[in-house]
Design an enzyme around this catalytic site. Structure first.
Site, mmCIF file in Angstrom:
data_model
loop_
_atom_site.group_PDB
_atom_site.id
_atom_site.type_symbol
_atom_site.label_atom_id
_atom_site.label_comp_id
_atom_site.label_asym_id
_atom_site.label_seq_id
_atom_site.Cartn_x
_atom_site.Cartn_y
_atom_site.Cartn_z
ATOM 1 N N GLN A 1 14.374 -8.505 30.924
ATOM 2 C CA GLN A 1 13.953 -9.232 32.120
ATOM 3 C C GLN A 1 14.410 -8.496 33.378
ATOM 4 O OE1 GLN A 1 16.035 -12.804 30.227
ATOM 5 N NE2 GLN A 1 14.472 -13.826 31.436
ATOM 6 N N ASN A 2 15.182 -7.432 33.185
ATOM 7 C CA ASN A 2 15.783 -6.761 34.340
ATOM 8 C C ASN A 2 14.848 -5.710 34.922
ATOM 9 O OD1 ASN A 2 17.976 -8.324 33.766
ATOM 10 N ND2 ASN A 2 19.056 -6.725 32.636
ATOM 11 N N ILE A 3 14.959 -5.514 36.223
ATOM 12 C CA ILE A 3 14.106 -4.548 36.921
ATOM 13 C C ILE A 3 14.890 -3.294 37.275
ATOM 14 C CG2 ILE A 3 12.654 -6.371 37.903
ATOM 15 C CD1 ILE A 3 14.259 -5.909 40.570
ATOM 16 N N HIS B 1 9.466 -8.188 33.446
ATOM 17 C CA HIS B 1 9.397 -8.634 34.844
ATOM 18 C C HIS B 1 9.172 -7.454 35.796
ATOM 19 C CE1 HIS B 1 11.617 -12.640 33.870
ATOM 20 N NE2 HIS B 1 10.337 -12.693 33.602
ATOM 21 N N CYS C 1 0.312 -1.618 47.105
ATOM 22 C CA CYS C 1 -0.142 -2.191 48.375
ATOM 23 C C CYS C 1 -1.025 -3.401 48.067
ATOM 24 C CB CYS C 1 -0.919 -1.154 49.173
ATOM 25 S SG CYS C 1 -1.669 -1.843 50.653
ATOM 26 N N CYS D 1 2.380 1.338 53.002
ATOM 27 C CA CYS D 1 1.325 2.077 52.292
ATOM 28 C C CYS D 1 0.922 3.304 53.101
ATOM 29 C CB CYS D 1 0.134 1.151 52.094
ATOM 30 S SG CYS D 1 -1.303 1.950 51.384
ATOM 31 N N CYS E 1 -3.089 2.685 54.127
ATOM 32 C CA CYS E 1 -3.575 1.701 55.103
ATOM 33 C C CYS E 1 -2.467 1.178 56.015
ATOM 34 C CB CYS E 1 -4.278 0.543 54.393
ATOM 35 S SG CYS E 1 -3.152 -0.607 53.586
ATOM 36 N N GLY F 1 22.860 -11.431 27.082
ATOM 37 C CA GLY F 1 22.970 -11.565 28.531
ATOM 38 C C GLY F 1 21.773 -12.236 29.180
HETATM 39 ZN ZN LIG Z 1 -2.735 0.087 51.447
#
Ligand SMILES: [Zn+2]
Length: 251
Positions: free
Chosen positions: A102-104, A120, A128, A153, A156, A193
């Site tokens: 579940q960790n990023i 996750h 973007c 981004c 854009c 954990g």
């Molecule tokens: Zn963009």
């Protein structure tokens, strides 16, 4: 070594296809607080359920980035701890075939584990929301920690969102389906954990159990599946997992 760890070793020795499910508790020994915990300090000004929700991000991305800045700083400088290393050893020398996390924070990869499912999302990429441009985020993380400026981004100019699952978003479908596949076919699931509070990930051990897998839970706190588990070890993953993995490492 206590009886519970001996029992866990026995289950692992009998396993041909073990899977680990990890949550915030495996990274707290690396200094990354569980942001769901009020004691993390990350609740002082903002409610994560609001600021780290997709609606909150779209409305006020600058608040999201202000909130996540101290966490990003900790993640950037964190090192894998003995619990991450133990899972890498169990993959190399034991029956562990996959890690669902579940960790990023990328720490399983940095510990050398190879088959990791980040249900996750992760901090390696950002997207973007206006034009759909996807870009690598490793440089972005370094710059954001240094300057605290919102990443934008390059096509854009709109704000980039890291490829992590915010509250109110569904987990990346292909990754989650792969994780479900592992849960349905493993013969041993080790929950390490994770307090098993976030759906739908928290249902994976139940799916494993329903398909005949053994279930071991190692956590400091109670989980809703403790009563269904074959073994519950109430302890610190950074102390318990190395004892478990050491019996698989050739001497
Ligand atoms: Zn963009």
């Amino acid at each position: 070594m206590n009886n519970q760890i001996e029992q866990a070793i026995k289950f692992f020795k009998q396993s041909k296809r073990a899977v680990a499910l990890t949550g915030a508790g495996i990274s707290t020994p690396s200094g990354i607080p569980d942001f769901r915990s009020p004691s993390s300090g990350l609740w002082n000004k903002y409610d994560p359920m609001v600021v780290a929700s997709i609606d909150g991000f779209k409305r006020r991305p600058e608040e999201f980035y202000r909130w996540i800045h101290p966490l990003a700083d900790l993640i950037l400088h964190a090192e894998p701890n003995p619990a991450h290393m133990a899972l890498t050893e169990l993959e190399t020398h034991g029956p562990l075939k996959a890690i669902i996390t579940q960790n990023i924070d990328l720490l399983h990869h940095r510990a050398g584990s190879s088959n990791v499912y980040e249900v996750h999302g992760h901090l390696r990429q950002a997207t973007c929301l206006s034009c759909g441009y996807v870009t690598g985020a490793e440089r972005m993380l370094v710059d954001f920690v240094a300057t605290a400026e919102m990443p934008r981004c390059e096509l854009c100019g709109d704000v980039l969102k890291p490829n992590v699952t915010l509250y109110g978003e569904v987990p990346p479908l292909n990754i989650f389906q792969a994780a479900e596949g592992w849960a349905a076919t493993c013969d041993l699931m080790l929950v390490a954990g994770s307090s098993l509070q976030v759906m739908p990930v928290a249902e994976l051990p139940l799916l494993a159990r329903q398909n005949g897998s053994r279930l071991i839970i190692v956590d400091l706190l109670e989980t809703y599946l403790d009563e269904m588990a074959d073994l519950v070890i109430r302890g610190d993953v950074a102390e318990v997992l190395p004892q478990l993995s050491s019996s698989f490492v050739p001497q």
